[in-house]
Design a protein around this motif. Structure first.
Motif, PDB file in Angstrom:
ATOM      1  N   GLY A 141       7.619  -2.207  -3.403  1.00  0.00           N
ATOM      2  CA  GLY A 141       6.424  -2.992  -3.104  1.00  0.00           C
ATOM      3  C   GLY A 141       6.696  -4.465  -2.888  1.00  0.00           C
ATOM      4  O   GLY A 141       5.770  -5.278  -2.923  1.00  0.00           O
ATOM      5  N   HIS A 142       7.955  -4.830  -2.645  1.00  0.00           N
ATOM      6  CA  HIS A 142       8.305  -6.245  -2.523  1.00  0.00           C
ATOM      7  C   HIS A 142       8.858  -6.578  -1.145  1.00  0.00           C
ATOM      8  O   HIS A 142       9.414  -5.723  -0.460  1.00  0.00           O
ATOM      9  N   VAL A 143       8.707  -7.844  -0.785  1.00  0.00           N
ATOM     10  CA  VAL A 143       9.242  -8.371   0.463  1.00  0.00           C
ATOM     11  C   VAL A 143      10.196  -9.504   0.106  1.00  0.00           C
ATOM     12  O   VAL A 143       9.804 -10.480  -0.540  1.00  0.00           O
ATOM     13  N   ILE A 144      11.448  -9.354   0.495  1.00  0.00           N
ATOM     14  CA  ILE A 144      12.468 -10.358   0.171  1.00  0.00           C
ATOM     15  C   ILE A 144      12.608 -11.338   1.335  1.00  0.00           C
ATOM     16  O   ILE A 144      12.917 -10.933   2.456  1.00  0.00           O
ATOM     17  N   PRO A 145      12.408 -12.638   1.088  1.00  0.00           N
ATOM     18  CA  PRO A 145      12.618 -13.619   2.154  1.00  0.00           C
ATOM     19  C   PRO A 145      14.103 -13.762   2.475  1.00  0.00           C
ATOM     20  O   PRO A 145      14.942 -13.815   1.579  1.00  0.00           O
ATOM     21  N   VAL A 146      14.419 -13.794   3.748  1.00  0.00           N
ATOM     22  CA  VAL A 146      15.775 -14.112   4.204  1.00  0.00           C
ATOM     23  C   VAL A 146      15.588 -15.211   5.247  1.00  0.00           C
ATOM     24  O   VAL A 146      15.678 -14.980   6.451  1.00  0.00           O
ATOM     25  N   ASP A 147      15.279 -16.416   4.754  1.00  0.00           N
ATOM     26  CA  ASP A 147      14.849 -17.481   5.668  1.00  0.00           C
ATOM     27  C   ASP A 147      15.604 -18.789   5.484  1.00  0.00           C
ATOM     28  O   ASP A 147      15.214 -19.818   6.040  1.00  0.00           O
ATOM     29  N   VAL A 189       9.285   7.788  -3.415  1.00  0.00           N
ATOM     30  CA  VAL A 189       9.734   6.938  -2.315  1.00  0.00           C
ATOM     31  C   VAL A 189       9.445   5.483  -2.636  1.00  0.00           C
ATOM     32  O   VAL A 189       8.302   5.125  -2.937  1.00  0.00           O
ATOM     33  N   ARG A 190      10.485   4.660  -2.574  1.00  0.00           N
ATOM     34  CA  ARG A 190      10.310   3.221  -2.728  1.00  0.00           C
ATOM     35  C   ARG A 190      10.101   2.599  -1.350  1.00  0.00           C
ATOM     36  O   ARG A 190      10.745   3.010  -0.372  1.00  0.00           O
ATOM     37  N   VAL A 191       9.208   1.623  -1.267  1.00  0.00           N
ATOM     38  CA  VAL A 191       8.935   0.951   0.006  1.00  0.00           C
ATOM     39  C   VAL A 191       9.045  -0.548  -0.207  1.00  0.00           C
ATOM     40  O   VAL A 191       8.371  -1.122  -1.078  1.00  0.00           O
ATOM     41  N   ASN A 192       9.916  -1.189   0.549  1.00  0.00           N
ATOM     42  CA  ASN A 192      10.128  -2.630   0.455  1.00  0.00           C
ATOM     43  C   ASN A 192      10.304  -3.201   1.853  1.00  0.00           C
ATOM     44  O   ASN A 192      10.314  -2.467   2.846  1.00  0.00           O
ATOM     45  N   GLU A 199       0.829  -1.209   0.000  1.00  0.00           N
ATOM     46  CA  GLU A 199       0.000   0.000   0.000  1.00  0.00           C
ATOM     47  C   GLU A 199       0.868   1.266   0.000  1.00  0.00           C
ATOM     48  O   GLU A 199       0.601   2.223  -0.731  1.00  0.00           O
ATOM     49  N   LEU A 200       1.910   1.270   0.832  1.00  0.00           N
ATOM     50  CA  LEU A 200       2.791   2.433   0.898  1.00  0.00           C
ATOM     51  C   LEU A 200       3.546   2.628  -0.410  1.00  0.00           C
ATOM     52  O   LEU A 200       3.756   3.762  -0.860  1.00  0.00           O
ATOM     53  N   ALA A 201       3.963   1.529  -1.018  1.00  0.00           N
ATOM     54  CA  ALA A 201       4.675   1.631  -2.299  1.00  0.00           C
ATOM     55  C   ALA A 201       3.794   2.303  -3.345  1.00  0.00           C
ATOM     56  O   ALA A 201       4.262   3.155  -4.122  1.00  0.00           O
ATOM     57  N   MET A 202       2.519   1.945  -3.361  1.00  0.00           N
ATOM     58  CA  MET A 202       1.582   2.558  -4.313  1.00  0.00           C
ATOM     59  C   MET A 202       1.369   4.034  -3.994  1.00  0.00           C
ATOM     60  O   MET A 202       1.364   4.891  -4.880  1.00  0.00           O
ATOM     61  N   GLY A 203       1.218   4.328  -2.714  1.00  0.00           N
ATOM     62  CA  GLY A 203       0.869   5.694  -2.327  1.00  0.00           C
ATOM     63  C   GLY A 203       2.022   6.673  -2.345  1.00  0.00           C
ATOM     64  O   GLY A 203       1.820   7.868  -2.564  1.00  0.00           O
ATOM     65  N   LEU A 204       3.243   6.194  -2.149  1.00  0.00           N
ATOM     66  CA  LEU A 204       4.388   7.098  -2.022  1.00  0.00           C
ATOM     67  C   LEU A 204       5.262   7.146  -3.270  1.00  0.00           C
ATOM     68  O   LEU A 204       6.149   7.995  -3.364  1.00  0.00           O
TER      69      LEU A 204
END
Length: 757
Positions: free
Chosen positions: A742-748, A660-663, A651-656
């Motif tokens: 707008g992405h979430v990187i797994p570090v698992d 501004v990049r949000v990840n 949502e923040l990536a779309m709005g900002l």
């Protein structure tokens, strides 16, 4: 070819047994016992003398001035004594220089260069000969001032840029006033007109000394001061005595003038100055970063505000600075922006900054076009490095915090010079007539402009220095900037675990780092740790309570006040609720949602106010979890809060965007160093999974056992460490991920249950 002979004569006046000097303003720092211990080591004694001179900014600026000594050393090939000169190397600073910072050269080879000199049009080529004059294995880059010291027939020479001396050097009546100074103090200091530093000036200095037997110093028109001595101590004492006397001379004129500085005040300092400075800095920083980002520094001291509020400030700003050392930091002139805090709003100031910057850049481009030659370096940044605003003070900008601060300090030095020159021309009998003494030839007279007795460096001469091939070569020798140079990053949760690792990694990569945490003391400790990887001027520790919008805003204000803006915000802070027995479930859920979700939204909401005002591409990185997509029993409040973070990021990536990049990143359980895994919780988990342990073991030992157990559930079979997450966060925060949002990187470690579906 020049016919000046080999320079072999060495000045040797009588040496007193215990030279002393009386001063009014400066302090004699020479310690006879410390100096005596270095007597057999002339290079160490030169270092000692240099450090004393550099310790007082009234004597010379940061990185400015040069010191030298001539002495004998055994030739590394023959073992025979050879006369050498040690001189401060290119780019060194007198206050901090060590013996390794001096270029050491053969004197006979330097003297031989006179016969190689083909005249002023070819003087730059002489610098290429300096490495051929190097003594032994010394490879320190010799500065452009090397010949200035070599050809003066004195064993120990100081070339300094004290404000009081430059006030004389930058006065329209400077030569007249120097004559008056000499008469008053019984001195024989010689005036030499303006000449760009280099081989030609070196020959001019020697001729001036030869023409004035017994002279004891030189004032370089528009530039600075040369003094000398038969011993290291005498050279030091001569410098501080001369500078102190010039201080008395200038200050006496200022007192006799009996008028307010710079024509008197036309503005008053804003009553809400602190709020206005914080409010304008991000906009101003962004505006002067149109070519490349800069870091800001604000100076609201008495000198800065007196000047900014004064009647003559705008005219003097347009004149620019005089001394080359000042000019190279402060550019051709600062940007003056009119502002009346009593009637104008912050929005009015922003409008004026924008308007004035357009004109400034146009003028700078015209300046470049008017003086550039076919082989000149390409046009550089056309933004100002100093901005003067009435009611507020002055703002300096540079590639990092230190350079921004030093730039501001240099302009304060220039303010002192202007004030001194104004004072020296205050009385009607002091008004200069005829060609300015800074002009070497009558044809140059019209190029030297003056205002209220202050003479600035002509634009043509300024260009020759700013776009000098030798200055360009010096810039090219600078090491490449690091990945996060010129960037300001706020790390929330930076006092422990992943946040601490992010802060340290960013510091290594050149960022200005703000360690923000609920635990202010721990934040300060990590900031100190980060400072060892960069510098203490590039880090800040501050308190930040994620549950308080005021606390978040306060931490951002502290960041702005320290560095001028924000380029990235990273949040690694979260809670894993472990409620006491009997706690209502809705209370646990409410707390998890407030800290882990709502606070992230508020954090972004406060940050974006600054980022939009700054108008530079920026990044926000939040921390999710593998738990966001892996259903579990018993951790519902935490897991659901992290699932909400995943969508908040989108949502923040779309709005900002696009500014501004949000990840985010989604780690599997990170146990090592995590504040969410205190010893009690770790032991509960070890018991749950039937992993043997001893309660006497350290918390990190227990955490390691739990981390190894979790790792066995992953494809890679390796525990997830804070540095693994920090590497991913820094990639998302930096320019290498400029097209990712707008992405979430797994570090698992490869957790199949968390594979994206």
């Amino acid at each position: 070819m020049h016919t000046i002979g080999v320079f072999t004569a060495i000045w040797s006046p009588p040496v007193s047994e215990a030279p002393t000097v009386e001063t009014t303003y400066l302090k004699n720092l020479w310690n006879a016992r410390e100096a005596a211990a270095l007597e057999a080591k002339p290079l160490e004694l030169l270092r000692y003398r240099s450090n004393l001179l550099g310790a007082d900014l009234r004597i010379t600026n940061f990185g400015g001035g040069n010191t030298s000594s001539k002495f004998d050393l055994p030739d590394p090939l023959t073992g025979e004594p050879r006369r050498v000169m040690a001189v401060k190397g290119s780019g060194g600073d007198l206050a901090s220089i060590g013996t390794s910072g001096f270029a050491v050269l053969y004197m006979d080879k330097l003297n031989d260069l006179v016969g190689r000199y083909r005249g002023e049009a070819h003087e730059d080529e002489m610098v290429s000969y300096y490495p051929l004059c190097a003594f032994g294995e010394n490879r320190v880059a010799a500065s452009i001032d090397t010949a200035l010291h070599a050809f003066l027939p004195f064993p120990h020479v100081d070339h300094l840029h004290p404000d009081w001396a430059i006030a004389l050097a930058a006065s329209a009546n400077g030569q007249q006033k120097l004559d008056e100074f000499n008469k008053k103090y019984g001195r024989l200091i010689v005036w030499v007109p303006w000449q760009r530093p280099g081989f030609e000036l070196a020959l001019m200095l020697r001729r001036a000394v030869d023409a004035t037997p017994g002279c004891d110093g030189i004032v370089l028109g528009g530039h600075g001061l040369f003094t000398w001595g038969a011993t290291q101590q005498e050279a030091y004492l001569s410098s501080i005595k001369t500078i102190d006397q010039m201080g008395e001379f200038v200050q006496d004129h200022a007192k006799r003038a009996g008028r307010p500085g710079f024509g008197g005040a036309t503005s008053t300092t804003a009553s809400d100055r602190a709020a206005l400075v914080t409010g304008i800095l991000p906009y101003l920083r962004g505006a002067v970063s149109s070519n490349r980002r800069v870091i800001g520094h604000y100076d609201g001291g008495e000198d800065a505000t007196t000047f900014a509020n004064a009647k003559w400030a705008e005219s003097l700003c347009q004149m620019g600075t005089s001394c080359p050392d000042h000019f190279l930091r402060t550019r051709i002139s600062p940007l003056y922006v009119p502002f009346n805090p009593a009637t104008d709003k912050l929005s009015d100031l922003k409008t004026r900054i924008g308007e004035r910057l357009v004109k400034y850049r146009e003028d700078y481009a015209a300046y470049y076009k008017a003086h550039a030659l076919p082989d000149s370096p390409a046009l550089r940044d056309s933004n100002p490095s100093v901005v003067v605003i009435p009611g507020l003070g002055l703002f300096g900008f540079g590639k990092d915090k230190r350079e921004a601060r030093i730039t501001s300090e240099f302009f304060v030095n220039a303010i002192h010079v202007m004030a001194g020159a104004n004072a020296l021309g205050a009385a009607s009998t002091d008004v200069a007539t005829g060609a300015p003494p800074q002009a070497k030839h009558a044809t140059q007279a019209s190029e030297f402009k003056s205002f209220e007795n202050y003479v600035a460096l002509p634009r043509s001469e300024a260009f020759k220095i700013e776009y000098w091939a030798l200055e360009e070569a010096k810039l090219q020798r600078m090491p490449p900037e690091r990945e996060f140079s010129r960037k300001i990053v706020v790390v929330v949760g930076g006092a422990s675990g992943i946040g601490r690792e992010v802060a340290l990694l960013l510091a290594k990569r050149g960022a200005h780092v703000v360690v923000a945490d609920m635990n202010a003391a721990s934040a300060d400790e990590v900031a100190k740790e980060a400072a060892t990887l960069s510098s203490k001027e590039m880090v800040l520790g501050t308190a930040l309570d994620l549950t308080s919008r005021d606390s978040i805003a306060g931490a951002f204000r502290a960041t702005i006040d320290r560095f001028g803006g924000i380029d990235a915000v990273v949040n690694t802070a979260a809670i894993y609720p472990t409620p006491a027995p009997g706690t209502a479930p809705e209370d646990t859920w409410s707390k998890a949602m407030q800290v882990n979700v709502t606070s992230n939204y508020v954090l972004a909401d406060e940050a974006v106010k600054i980022l939009k005002d700054q108008n530079l591409p920026a990044s926000i990185v939040l921390t999710s979890s593998a738990n966001a997509v892996v259903p579990k029993s018993g951790s519902e409040p935490y897991d659901v809060s992290k699932a909400a973070i995943n969508h908040l990021i989108r949502e923040l990536a779309m709005g900002l965007g696009p500014l501004v990049r949000v990840n985010g990143i989604a780690p599997a359980t990170v146990v090592a160093g995590s504040a969410m895994f205190p010893k009690d919780r770790v032991m509960v988990s070890l018991k749950k999974y039937e992993i043997p342990f001893d309660e006497s073991e350290s918390v990190e030992s227990l955490r390691s056992k739990l981390a190894e157990f979790y790792a066995r559930r992953t494809i890679t079979r390796r525990p997830i460490l804070p540095i693994d997450c920090a590497n991913a966060i820094c990639w998302l925060a930096g320019d290498q991920s400029a097209k990712t949002t707008g992405h979430v990187i797994p570090v698992d470690g490869g957790l199949p249950e968390a594979f994206l579906r």
